[in-house]
Design a protein around this motif. Structure first.
Motif, PDB file in Angstrom:
ATOM      1  N   ILE A 127       0.833  -1.196   0.000  1.00  0.00           N
ATOM      2  CA  ILE A 127       0.000   0.000   0.000  1.00  0.00           C
ATOM      3  C   ILE A 127       0.871   1.251   0.000  1.00  0.00           C
ATOM      4  O   ILE A 127       1.760   1.399   0.839  1.00  0.00           O
ATOM      5  N   GLY A 128       0.606   2.158  -0.945  1.00  0.00           N
ATOM      6  CA  GLY A 128       1.202   3.490  -0.919  1.00  0.00           C
ATOM      7  C   GLY A 128       2.692   3.570  -1.151  1.00  0.00           C
ATOM      8  O   GLY A 128       3.353   4.447  -0.610  1.00  0.00           O
ATOM      9  N   CYS A 129       3.256   2.705  -1.985  1.00  0.00           N
ATOM     10  CA  CYS A 129       4.689   2.768  -2.279  1.00  0.00           C
ATOM     11  C   CYS A 129       4.953   3.749  -3.418  1.00  0.00           C
ATOM     12  O   CYS A 129       4.143   3.891  -4.330  1.00  0.00           O
ATOM     13  N   SER A 130       6.096   4.415  -3.365  1.00  0.00           N
ATOM     14  CA  SER A 130       6.490   5.290  -4.463  1.00  0.00           C
ATOM     15  C   SER A 130       7.982   5.139  -4.733  1.00  0.00           C
ATOM     16  O   SER A 130       8.772   4.958  -3.802  1.00  0.00           O
ATOM     17  N   GLU A 131       8.336   5.159  -6.008  1.00  0.00           N
ATOM     18  CA  GLU A 131       9.720   5.073  -6.458  1.00  0.00           C
ATOM     19  C   GLU A 131      10.476   3.932  -5.788  1.00  0.00           C
ATOM     20  O   GLU A 131      11.626   4.077  -5.392  1.00  0.00           O
ATOM     21  N   SER A 132       9.815   2.794  -5.649  1.00  0.00           N
ATOM     22  CA  SER A 132      10.413   1.635  -4.979  1.00  0.00           C
ATOM     23  C   SER A 132      10.451   0.426  -5.905  1.00  0.00           C
ATOM     24  O   SER A 132       9.767   0.382  -6.924  1.00  0.00           O
ATOM     25  N   GLN A 133      11.242  -0.554  -5.525  1.00  0.00           N
ATOM     26  CA  GLN A 133      11.300  -1.831  -6.231  1.00  0.00           C
ATOM     27  C   GLN A 133      11.003  -2.924  -5.223  1.00  0.00           C
ATOM     28  O   GLN A 133      11.697  -3.047  -4.218  1.00  0.00           O
ATOM     29  N   ASP A 188      10.493  -6.990  -4.900  1.00  0.00           N
ATOM     30  CA  ASP A 188      10.748  -8.273  -5.550  1.00  0.00           C
ATOM     31  C   ASP A 188      10.411  -9.380  -4.554  1.00  0.00           C
ATOM     32  O   ASP A 188      11.115  -9.589  -3.570  1.00  0.00           O
ATOM     33  N   ILE A 189       9.303 -10.077  -4.826  1.00  0.00           N
ATOM     34  CA  ILE A 189       8.867 -11.162  -3.959  1.00  0.00           C
ATOM     35  C   ILE A 189       9.287 -12.469  -4.621  1.00  0.00           C
ATOM     36  O   ILE A 189       8.716 -12.869  -5.629  1.00  0.00           O
ATOM     37  N   GLN A 190      10.292 -13.122  -4.070  1.00  0.00           N
ATOM     38  CA  GLN A 190      10.873 -14.316  -4.676  1.00  0.00           C
ATOM     39  C   GLN A 190      10.275 -15.607  -4.148  1.00  0.00           C
ATOM     40  O   GLN A 190      10.785 -16.684  -4.402  1.00  0.00           O
ATOM     41  N   ASP A 191       9.192 -15.494  -3.414  1.00  0.00           N
ATOM     42  CA  ASP A 191       8.465 -16.635  -2.876  1.00  0.00           C
ATOM     43  C   ASP A 191       7.038 -16.549  -3.414  1.00  0.00           C
ATOM     44  O   ASP A 191       6.607 -15.483  -3.859  1.00  0.00           O
ATOM     45  N   TYR A 192       6.294 -17.644  -3.386  1.00  0.00           N
ATOM     46  CA  TYR A 192       4.915 -17.567  -3.844  1.00  0.00           C
ATOM     47  C   TYR A 192       4.018 -17.079  -2.725  1.00  0.00           C
ATOM     48  O   TYR A 192       4.306 -17.250  -1.546  1.00  0.00           O
ATOM     49  N   THR A 193       2.941 -16.424  -3.117  1.00  0.00           N
ATOM     50  CA  THR A 193       1.993 -15.852  -2.165  1.00  0.00           C
ATOM     51  C   THR A 193       0.600 -16.371  -2.474  1.00  0.00           C
ATOM     52  O   THR A 193       0.365 -16.972  -3.519  1.00  0.00           O
ATOM     53  N   ASP A 194      -0.321 -16.088  -1.576  1.00  0.00           N
ATOM     54  CA  ASP A 194      -1.731 -16.289  -1.867  1.00  0.00           C
ATOM     55  C   ASP A 194      -2.203 -14.983  -2.505  1.00  0.00           C
ATOM     56  O   ASP A 194      -1.486 -14.399  -3.306  1.00  0.00           O
ATOM     57  N   GLN A 195      -3.346 -14.486  -2.167  1.00  0.00           N
ATOM     58  CA  GLN A 195      -3.853 -13.252  -2.746  1.00  0.00           C
ATOM     59  C   GLN A 195      -2.889 -12.089  -2.495  1.00  0.00           C
ATOM     60  O   GLN A 195      -2.344 -11.954  -1.411  1.00  0.00           O
ATOM     61  N   VAL A 196      -2.707 -11.245  -3.514  1.00  0.00           N
ATOM     62  CA  VAL A 196      -1.874 -10.052  -3.391  1.00  0.00           C
ATOM     63  C   VAL A 196      -2.712  -8.839  -3.745  1.00  0.00           C
ATOM     64  O   VAL A 196      -3.426  -8.848  -4.745  1.00  0.00           O
ATOM     65  N   THR A 197      -2.625  -7.786  -2.918  1.00  0.00           N
ATOM     66  CA  THR A 197      -3.242  -6.509  -3.265  1.00  0.00           C
ATOM     67  C   THR A 197      -2.145  -5.455  -3.307  1.00  0.00           C
ATOM     68  O   THR A 197      -1.286  -5.393  -2.419  1.00  0.00           O
ATOM     69  N   ILE A 198      -2.183  -4.657  -4.374  1.00  0.00           N
ATOM     70  CA  ILE A 198      -1.234  -3.557  -4.549  1.00  0.00           C
ATOM     71  C   ILE A 198      -2.081  -2.313  -4.767  1.00  0.00           C
ATOM     72  O   ILE A 198      -2.776  -2.195  -5.774  1.00  0.00           O
ATOM     73  N   ASP A 199      -2.050  -1.389  -3.819  1.00  0.00           N
ATOM     74  CA  ASP A 199      -2.917  -0.219  -3.840  1.00  0.00           C
ATOM     75  C   ASP A 199      -2.127   1.084  -3.775  1.00  0.00           C
ATOM     76  O   ASP A 199      -1.171   1.202  -2.995  1.00  0.00           O
ATOM     77  N   GLU A 200      -2.553   2.051  -4.591  1.00  0.00           N
ATOM     78  CA  GLU A 200      -2.092   3.438  -4.516  1.00  0.00           C
ATOM     79  C   GLU A 200      -0.576   3.575  -4.581  1.00  0.00           C
ATOM     80  O   GLU A 200       0.029   4.314  -3.796  1.00  0.00           O
ATOM     81  N   CYS A 201       0.049   2.890  -5.532  1.00  0.00           N
ATOM     82  CA  CYS A 201       1.500   2.973  -5.695  1.00  0.00           C
ATOM     83  C   CYS A 201       1.834   3.841  -6.905  1.00  0.00           C
ATOM     84  O   CYS A 201       1.061   3.949  -7.852  1.00  0.00           O
ATOM     85  N   LEU A 202       3.005   4.460  -6.858  1.00  0.00           N
ATOM     86  CA  LEU A 202       3.426   5.404  -7.882  1.00  0.00           C
ATOM     87  C   LEU A 202       4.868   5.121  -8.295  1.00  0.00           C
ATOM     88  O   LEU A 202       5.744   4.958  -7.430  1.00  0.00           O
ATOM     89  N   ASP A 203       5.092   5.043  -9.603  1.00  0.00           N
ATOM     90  CA  ASP A 203       6.441   4.958 -10.164  1.00  0.00           C
ATOM     91  C   ASP A 203       7.303   3.897  -9.478  1.00  0.00           C
ATOM     92  O   ASP A 203       8.420   4.164  -9.050  1.00  0.00           O
ATOM     93  N   SER A 204       6.752   2.685  -9.354  1.00  0.00           N
ATOM     94  CA  SER A 204       7.460   1.590  -8.683  1.00  0.00           C
ATOM     95  C   SER A 204       7.489   0.348  -9.568  1.00  0.00           C
ATOM     96  O   SER A 204       6.729   0.239 -10.526  1.00  0.00           O
ATOM     97  N   ASN A 205       8.369  -0.591  -9.226  1.00  0.00           N
ATOM     98  CA  ASN A 205       8.513  -1.854  -9.950  1.00  0.00           C
ATOM     99  C   ASN A 205       8.205  -3.001  -9.010  1.00  0.00           C
ATOM    100  O   ASN A 205       8.671  -3.015  -7.868  1.00  0.00           O
ATOM    101  N   PHE A 206       7.461  -3.980  -9.529  1.00  0.00           N
ATOM    102  CA  PHE A 206       7.039  -5.124  -8.723  1.00  0.00           C
ATOM    103  C   PHE A 206       7.291  -6.420  -9.487  1.00  0.00           C
ATOM    104  O   PHE A 206       7.045  -6.484 -10.691  1.00  0.00           O
ATOM    105  N   ALA A 207       7.739  -7.456  -8.780  1.00  0.00           N
ATOM    106  CA  ALA A 207       7.851  -8.803  -9.343  1.00  0.00           C
ATOM    107  C   ALA A 207       7.306  -9.764  -8.299  1.00  0.00           C
ATOM    108  O   ALA A 207       7.715  -9.721  -7.139  1.00  0.00           O
ATOM    109  N   LEU A 208       6.340 -10.618  -8.724  1.00  0.00           N
ATOM    110  CA  LEU A 208       5.728 -11.525  -7.748  1.00  0.00           C
ATOM    111  C   LEU A 208       5.030 -12.690  -8.410  1.00  0.00           C
ATOM    112  O   LEU A 208       4.686 -12.648  -9.589  1.00  0.00           O
TER     113      LEU A 208
END
Length: 132
Positions: free
Chosen positions: A34-40, A42-62
């Motif tokens: 929630i609410g990340c900005s200018e961040s990276q 990287d989730i290298q493990d498996y997850t159940d449900q994922v929610t990504i809310d209100e993020c700006l200019d960031s990179n995600f891997a999951l």
């Protein structure tokens, strides 16, 4: 700072950080970002449900063996493997995607989709995402 209980892991309000969750650290729990900005992130493990809310200019891997919900994000890049993807109220994001169902896109603009850009791994296999 992470909030970790027996039911969920949360990663709130990160700014200009590189965050890595190594293999074995999540083991199928839900994950909230929630609410990340200018961040990276990287989730290298498996997850159940994922929610990504209100993020700006960031990179995600999951990888999720459930659904991934992306809401109200702007100018982000995603690399996602999941059973389901839902996107709402996002703009100018790129999503590299491996998904078991058709993605659901609501009230979003400027989205770009590309194939999943990571080699298959044991994480995908453990999340039951690879076709046998």
């Amino acid at each position: 700072l992470y909030f970790h209980d027996k039911e969920c892991i949360s990663c709130p309000s990160r700014n200009a950080e590189i965050i890595t969750k190594p293999y074995g650290s999540i083991a199928g729990l839900p994950f909230k970002i929630i609410g990340c900005s200018e961040s990276q992130i990287d989730i290298q493990d498996y997850t159940d449900q994922v929610t990504i809310d209100e993020c700006l200019d960031s990179n995600f891997a999951l990888v999720s063996n459930g659904s991934v919900f992306i809401r109200s994000c702007k100018d982000c890049n995603f690399t996602i493997a999941a059973k389901q993807l839902r996107v709402r109220d996002c703009s100018n994001c790129t999503i590299n995607l491996y998904v078991k169902t058709e993605p659901v896109i609501e009230t979003s603009i400027g989205l770009k989709f590309a194939p999943f850009n990571v080699e298959p791994s044991k994480v995908l296999k453990e999340a039951n995402l690879l076709d046998e």
